[in-house]
Write a protein that holds these residues in place. Structure first.
Motif, PDB file in Angstrom:
ATOM      1  N   VAL A  62       0.883  -1.170   0.000  1.00 30.47           N
ATOM      2  CA  VAL A  62       0.000   0.000   0.000  1.00 30.47           C
ATOM      3  C   VAL A  62       0.914   1.212   0.000  1.00 30.47           C
ATOM      4  O   VAL A  62       1.698   1.406   0.925  1.00 30.47           O
ATOM      5  N   LEU A  63       0.827   2.018  -1.042  1.00 28.84           N
ATOM      6  CA  LEU A  63       1.698   3.166  -1.222  1.00 28.84           C
ATOM      7  C   LEU A  63       0.885   4.444  -1.060  1.00 28.84           C
ATOM      8  O   LEU A  63      -0.211   4.546  -1.613  1.00 28.84           O
ATOM      9  N   VAL A  64       1.425   5.399  -0.294  1.00 31.16           N
ATOM     10  CA  VAL A  64       0.795   6.704  -0.137  1.00 31.16           C
ATOM     11  C   VAL A  64       1.821   7.732  -0.593  1.00 31.16           C
ATOM     12  O   VAL A  64       2.902   7.838  -0.018  1.00 31.16           O
ATOM     13  N   ASN A  65       1.485   8.485  -1.647  1.00 35.94           N
ATOM     14  CA  ASN A  65       2.463   9.447  -2.156  1.00 35.94           C
ATOM     15  C   ASN A  65       2.384  10.756  -1.377  1.00 35.94           C
ATOM     16  O   ASN A  65       1.602  10.899  -0.432  1.00 35.94           O
ATOM     17  N   ALA A  66       3.191  11.730  -1.750  1.00 37.70           N
ATOM     18  CA  ALA A  66       3.285  12.985  -1.015  1.00 37.70           C
ATOM     19  C   ALA A  66       1.991  13.784  -1.063  1.00 37.70           C
ATOM     20  O   ALA A  66       1.741  14.612  -0.188  1.00 37.70           O
ATOM     21  N   ASP A  67       1.156  13.545  -2.059  1.00 37.87           N
ATOM     22  CA  ASP A  67      -0.115  14.265  -2.173  1.00 37.87           C
ATOM     23  C   ASP A  67      -1.250  13.566  -1.436  1.00 37.87           C
ATOM     24  O   ASP A  67      -2.385  14.050  -1.446  1.00 37.87           O
ATOM     25  N   GLY A  68      -0.976  12.413  -0.824  1.00 39.92           N
ATOM     26  CA  GLY A  68      -2.009  11.677  -0.113  1.00 39.92           C
ATOM     27  C   GLY A  68      -2.807  10.749  -0.998  1.00 39.92           C
ATOM     28  O   GLY A  68      -3.871  10.286  -0.612  1.00 39.92           O
ATOM     29  N   ARG A  69      -2.320  10.424  -2.197  1.00 42.98           N
ATOM     30  CA  ARG A  69      -2.989   9.493  -3.107  1.00 42.98           C
ATOM     31  C   ARG A  69      -2.556   8.074  -2.749  1.00 42.98           C
ATOM     32  O   ARG A  69      -1.412   7.838  -2.372  1.00 42.98           O
ATOM     33  N   TYR A  70      -3.464   7.117  -2.875  1.00 48.84           N
ATOM     34  CA  TYR A  70      -3.211   5.734  -2.499  1.00 48.84           C
ATOM     35  C   TYR A  70      -3.022   4.861  -3.725  1.00 48.84           C
ATOM     36  O   TYR A  70      -3.702   5.027  -4.737  1.00 48.84           O
ATOM     37  N   PHE A  71      -2.117   3.877  -3.607  1.00 47.86           N
ATOM     38  CA  PHE A  71      -1.869   2.879  -4.638  1.00 47.86           C
ATOM     39  C   PHE A  71      -1.753   1.529  -3.937  1.00 47.86           C
ATOM     40  O   PHE A  71      -0.959   1.384  -3.010  1.00 47.86           O
ATOM     41  N   ASP A 106       5.291   8.306   1.784  1.00 46.84           N
ATOM     42  CA  ASP A 106       6.304   9.330   1.560  1.00 46.84           C
ATOM     43  C   ASP A 106       6.499  10.118   2.861  1.00 46.84           C
ATOM     44  O   ASP A 106       5.557  10.285   3.637  1.00 46.84           O
ATOM     45  N   ALA A 107       7.719  10.590   3.099  1.00 44.49           N
ATOM     46  CA  ALA A 107       7.992  11.366   4.315  1.00 44.49           C
ATOM     47  C   ALA A 107       7.207  12.668   4.337  1.00 44.49           C
ATOM     48  O   ALA A 107       6.941  13.224   5.402  1.00 44.49           O
ATOM     49  N   ARG A 108       6.801  13.150   3.181  1.00 43.12           N
ATOM     50  CA  ARG A 108       6.047  14.409   3.092  1.00 43.12           C
ATOM     51  C   ARG A 108       4.541  14.190   3.050  1.00 43.12           C
ATOM     52  O   ARG A 108       3.777  15.119   2.863  1.00 43.12           O
ATOM     53  N   THR A 109       4.097  12.943   3.237  1.00 39.73           N
ATOM     54  CA  THR A 109       2.676  12.615   3.203  1.00 39.73           C
ATOM     55  C   THR A 109       1.974  13.225   4.409  1.00 39.73           C
ATOM     56  O   THR A 109       2.500  13.172   5.520  1.00 39.73           O
ATOM     57  N   PRO A 110       0.781  13.795   4.221  1.00 40.74           N
ATOM     58  CA  PRO A 110       0.020  14.270   5.381  1.00 40.74           C
ATOM     59  C   PRO A 110      -0.272  13.095   6.324  1.00 40.74           C
ATOM     60  O   PRO A 110      -0.571  11.981   5.881  1.00 40.74           O
ATOM     61  N   MET A 130       3.241  -3.469   8.300  1.00 45.65           N
ATOM     62  CA  MET A 130       4.579  -2.913   8.511  1.00 45.65           C
ATOM     63  C   MET A 130       4.689  -1.617   7.732  1.00 45.65           C
ATOM     64  O   MET A 130       4.030  -1.447   6.717  1.00 45.65           O
ATOM     65  N   ILE A 131       5.520  -0.720   8.220  1.00 42.01           N
ATOM     66  CA  ILE A 131       5.740   0.533   7.505  1.00 42.01           C
ATOM     67  C   ILE A 131       7.167   0.540   6.984  1.00 42.01           C
ATOM     68  O   ILE A 131       8.099   0.158   7.686  1.00 42.01           O
ATOM     69  N   ALA A 132       7.327   0.943   5.735  1.00 37.99           N
ATOM     70  CA  ALA A 132       8.644   0.967   5.096  1.00 37.99           C
ATOM     71  C   ALA A 132       9.368   2.252   5.481  1.00 37.99           C
ATOM     72  O   ALA A 132       8.779   3.330   5.496  1.00 37.99           O
ATOM     73  N   THR A 133      10.648   2.103   5.790  1.00 35.91           N
ATOM     74  CA  THR A 133      11.486   3.258   6.101  1.00 35.91           C
ATOM     75  C   THR A 133      12.797   3.134   5.352  1.00 35.91           C
ATOM     76  O   THR A 133      13.180   2.046   4.925  1.00 35.91           O
ATOM     77  N   ALA A 134      13.475   4.245   5.215  1.00 38.36           N
ATOM     78  CA  ALA A 134      14.798   4.252   4.606  1.00 38.36           C
ATOM     79  C   ALA A 134      15.833   4.114   5.722  1.00 38.36           C
ATOM     80  O   ALA A 134      15.593   4.539   6.854  1.00 38.36           O
ATOM     81  N   PRO A 135      16.985   3.507   5.436  1.00 34.44           N
ATOM     82  CA  PRO A 135      18.010   3.406   6.483  1.00 34.44           C
ATOM     83  C   PRO A 135      18.494   4.796   6.888  1.00 34.44           C
ATOM     84  O   PRO A 135      18.600   5.697   6.058  1.00 34.44           O
ATOM     85  N   GLN A 136      18.749   4.938   8.179  1.00 33.65           N
ATOM     86  CA  GLN A 136      19.189   6.238   8.691  1.00 33.65           C
ATOM     87  C   GLN A 136      20.595   6.521   8.208  1.00 33.65           C
ATOM     88  O   GLN A 136      21.464   5.657   8.245  1.00 33.65           O
ATOM     89  N   GLN A 137      20.818   7.745   7.753  1.00 33.73           N
ATOM     90  CA  GLN A 137      22.130   8.124   7.252  1.00 33.73           C
ATOM     91  C   GLN A 137      23.083   8.277   8.423  1.00 33.73           C
ATOM     92  O   GLN A 137      22.715   8.771   9.484  1.00 33.73           O
TER      93      GLN A 137
END
Length: 151
Positions: A62-71, A106-110, A130-137
């Protein structure tokens, strides 16, 4: 006696059969050599967290983009409301509610869009979300909040 030359009466014509054969071979070549990739075509900026990545097999994405659209997997949800999201998830997942779900936001998702996704999955009976995250820099140190990433 006069011998007639029939070549003067022949109409010139273009034979298209070899051209069609070449085009067909090219189409087959391009179809066979095309690689099919199931990665998302959308570029997401995932939130960062420390920990080991966990990518389950056959997880519902389940993908949520920065505009709040679902895929849901490869299908876009037409409207952004809860009922449309539930309908699409139910169609894609079928009756398998034990299937793990990987929520990619997306990190910018509402925040409301992510909460709506969790709500829809919870109402449908999915328990392994589960929620997907990027590895911490390594250069970006933790800001001292003491919190960890929930997966």
């Amino acid at each position: 006696m006069r011998i007639q030359d029939h070549r003067a009466f022949d109409e010139p014509e273009i034979n298209l059969v070899p051209l069609i054969d070449v085009i067909l071979v090219l189409i087959i070549f391009f179809v066979v050599t095309t690689t099919f990739d199931s990665r998302s075509v959308m570029k997401l900026q995932l939130p960062q967290a420390s920990g080991e990545p966990a990518e389950p097999d056959q997880a519902l994405s389940v993908l949520v983009n920065a505009d709040g659209r679902y895929f849901v997997d490869d299908r876009e949800v037409i409207r952004d409301d809860l009922d449309s999201l539930k309908t699409t998830v139910a169609e894609v997942a079928g009756d398998d509610r034990d299937r793990p779900v990987l929520l990619r936001a997306d990190a910018r998702t509402p925040h409301q869009a992510v909460v709506t996704a969790y709500d829809a999955l919870g109402q449908l009976g999915f328990k392994r979300v589960m929620i997907a995250t990027a590895p911490q820099q390594s250069g970006a140190a933790a800001s001292g909040d003491g919190g960890g990433a929930a997966r």
